[in-house]
Write a protein that holds these residues in place. Sequence first.
Motif, PDB file in Angstrom:
ATOM      1  N   ASP A  61       0.859  -1.182   0.000  1.00  0.00           N
ATOM      2  CA  ASP A  61       0.000   0.000   0.000  1.00  0.00           C
ATOM      3  C   ASP A  61       0.892   1.227   0.000  1.00  0.00           C
ATOM      4  O   ASP A  61       1.715   1.408   0.887  1.00  0.00           O
ATOM      5  CB  ASP A  61      -0.890   0.011   1.244  1.00  0.00           C
ATOM      6  CG  ASP A  61      -1.763   1.248   1.277  1.00  0.00           C
ATOM      7  OD1 ASP A  61      -2.817   1.233   0.624  1.00  0.00           O
ATOM      8  OD2 ASP A  61      -1.374   2.233   1.937  1.00  0.00           O
ATOM      9  N   PHE A  62       0.727   2.059  -1.019  1.00  0.00           N
ATOM     10  CA  PHE A  62       1.433   3.333  -1.104  1.00  0.00           C
ATOM     11  C   PHE A  62       0.384   4.432  -1.153  1.00  0.00           C
ATOM     12  O   PHE A  62      -0.303   4.595  -2.162  1.00  0.00           O
ATOM     13  CB  PHE A  62       2.334   3.399  -2.341  1.00  0.00           C
ATOM     14  CG  PHE A  62       2.990   4.731  -2.520  1.00  0.00           C
ATOM     15  CD1 PHE A  62       4.063   5.096  -1.727  1.00  0.00           C
ATOM     16  CD2 PHE A  62       2.528   5.630  -3.464  1.00  0.00           C
ATOM     17  CE1 PHE A  62       4.661   6.340  -1.872  1.00  0.00           C
ATOM     18  CE2 PHE A  62       3.118   6.871  -3.619  1.00  0.00           C
ATOM     19  CZ  PHE A  62       4.187   7.224  -2.817  1.00  0.00           C
ATOM     20  N   GLU A  63       0.218   5.125  -0.049  1.00  0.00           N
ATOM     21  CA  GLU A  63      -0.726   6.240   0.061  1.00  0.00           C
ATOM     22  C   GLU A  63      -2.127   5.868  -0.433  1.00  0.00           C
ATOM     23  O   GLU A  63      -2.763   6.604  -1.182  1.00  0.00           O
ATOM     24  CB  GLU A  63      -0.186   7.462  -0.672  1.00  0.00           C
ATOM     25  CG  GLU A  63       1.116   7.967  -0.092  1.00  0.00           C
ATOM     26  CD  GLU A  63       1.609   9.248  -0.742  1.00  0.00           C
ATOM     27  OE1 GLU A  63       1.016   9.715  -1.747  1.00  0.00           O
ATOM     28  OE2 GLU A  63       2.611   9.770  -0.236  1.00  0.00           O
ATOM     29  N   GLY A  64      -2.585   4.676  -0.038  1.00  0.00           N
ATOM     30  CA  GLY A  64      -3.930   4.238  -0.406  1.00  0.00           C
ATOM     31  C   GLY A  64      -4.026   3.524  -1.738  1.00  0.00           C
ATOM     32  O   GLY A  64      -5.102   3.061  -2.117  1.00  0.00           O
ATOM     33  N   THR A  65      -2.931   3.427  -2.465  1.00  0.00           N
ATOM     34  CA  THR A  65      -2.909   2.737  -3.755  1.00  0.00           C
ATOM     35  C   THR A  65      -2.191   1.411  -3.595  1.00  0.00           C
ATOM     36  O   THR A  65      -1.089   1.362  -3.053  1.00  0.00           O
ATOM     37  CB  THR A  65      -2.170   3.598  -4.810  1.00  0.00           C
ATOM     38  OG1 THR A  65      -2.860   4.836  -4.955  1.00  0.00           O
ATOM     39  CG2 THR A  65      -2.115   2.894  -6.147  1.00  0.00           C
ATOM     40  N   HIS A  66      -2.815   0.352  -4.065  1.00  0.00           N
ATOM     41  CA  HIS A  66      -2.196  -0.968  -3.988  1.00  0.00           C
ATOM     42  C   HIS A  66      -1.339  -1.208  -5.224  1.00  0.00           C
ATOM     43  O   HIS A  66      -1.775  -0.967  -6.360  1.00  0.00           O
ATOM     44  CB  HIS A  66      -3.248  -2.058  -3.873  1.00  0.00           C
ATOM     45  CG  HIS A  66      -3.939  -2.036  -2.547  1.00  0.00           C
ATOM     46  ND1 HIS A  66      -5.007  -2.839  -2.260  1.00  0.00           N
ATOM     47  CD2 HIS A  66      -3.714  -1.323  -1.425  1.00  0.00           C
ATOM     48  CE1 HIS A  66      -5.403  -2.621  -1.025  1.00  0.00           C
ATOM     49  NE2 HIS A  66      -4.639  -1.689  -0.506  1.00  0.00           N
ATOM     50  N   LEU A  67      -0.108  -1.680  -4.970  1.00  0.00           N
ATOM     51  CA  LEU A  67       0.861  -1.982  -6.019  1.00  0.00           C
ATOM     52  C   LEU A  67       1.466  -3.345  -5.733  1.00  0.00           C
ATOM     53  O   LEU A  67       1.426  -3.823  -4.600  1.00  0.00           O
ATOM     54  CB  LEU A  67       1.969  -0.921  -6.045  1.00  0.00           C
ATOM     55  CG  LEU A  67       1.536   0.523  -6.237  1.00  0.00           C
ATOM     56  CD1 LEU A  67       2.686   1.468  -5.914  1.00  0.00           C
ATOM     57  CD2 LEU A  67       1.047   0.740  -7.659  1.00  0.00           C
TER      58      LEU A  67
END
Length: 96
Positions: free
Chosen positions: A58-64
């Motif tokens: 999770d990067f600032e609410g974005t899943h990668l």
Amino acid sequence: MSLFSVIEFDKEVGRIIFAIPEFDFDTFNDMGKQLVSAMDAKVIELQVDADLHSWLIDFEGTHLLLRAEHYSNSVWLESLSSGEAIDELNFIVGLF
């Protein structure tokens, strides 16, 4: 200066390929955690197969997905769908 550097950023696909010092598949956990920490992200889920680490982060609410492959000695970060999360990936590239 970071231990990591970006080899390639493919905006069309949504993938960052990293140069990782002394990449070793069997000890990738420590290096992967350092990379995730350098992005100020957090690990949600870890999966290790015979030749591939796949981490959902999770990067600032974005899943990668952070992936590391044994056979190609490659480490890359990618969006879950092609062409998504480009702004977030672009920001991450600027960190390295």
